[in-house]
Design an enzyme around this catalytic site. Sequence first.
Site, PDB file in Angstrom:
ATOM      1  N   CYS A  11       0.869  -1.173   0.000  1.00 56.92           N
ATOM      2  CA  CYS A  11       0.000   0.000   0.000  1.00 56.92           C
ATOM      3  C   CYS A  11       0.910   1.227   0.000  1.00 56.92           C
ATOM      4  CB  CYS A  11      -0.998   0.000   1.154  1.00 56.92           C
ATOM      5  SG  CYS A  11      -0.314   0.156   2.802  1.00 56.92           S
ATOM      6  N   CYS A  85      -2.201   1.511  -4.212  1.00 56.41           N
ATOM      7  CA  CYS A  85      -0.944   2.158  -4.598  1.00 56.41           C
ATOM      8  C   CYS A  85      -0.895   2.453  -6.086  1.00 56.41           C
ATOM      9  CB  CYS A  85       0.266   1.341  -4.154  1.00 56.41           C
ATOM     10  SG  CYS A  85       0.409  -0.282  -4.893  1.00 56.41           S
ATOM     11  N   CYS A  89       3.480  -0.062  -8.698  1.00 55.74           N
ATOM     12  CA  CYS A  89       4.016  -1.400  -8.483  1.00 55.74           C
ATOM     13  C   CYS A  89       4.531  -1.950  -9.815  1.00 55.74           C
ATOM     14  CB  CYS A  89       2.918  -2.308  -7.932  1.00 55.74           C
ATOM     15  SG  CYS A  89       3.529  -3.900  -7.376  1.00 55.74           S
TER      16      CYS A  89
END
Length: 138
Positions: A11, A85, A89
Amino acid sequence: MPTTPTVLFVCIHNAGRSQMAAGYMKALSHGAVEVRSGGSEPGDQINPVAIAAMAEEGIDISQAVPQLMTTEQVKESDIVITMGCGDVCPIFPGKRYEDWDLADPAGKGIDEVRPIRDEIRRRIQALLAELLPAAVTR
């Protein structure tokens, strides 16, 4: 999937949702899953309300420290669970990715964090039932 699957929880601040998920995964898998967590912009401490909510479940996340998610963590994980997020990523072919749409507990009181915690537990139990069908996860 290897004998011991590796799950990475990500996160933004690695201070609430991902830490609660990691805490549940460690506790409920009884060591049968390697657990990692990280954040795209790690905070300076774990959310104290998240710590309190997990303590109600008998899980201590108070010693956890927010960490920066690394490309190596992603590469070395079998499953990457993101929680708000966005697209920071890194994506690698052959990895399993899930995005769990969960409210951010930051700035919320314990009564607002409990339902987030409970939803994380439900999702962890479902994931464990899939990864370790013979394991007891309650």
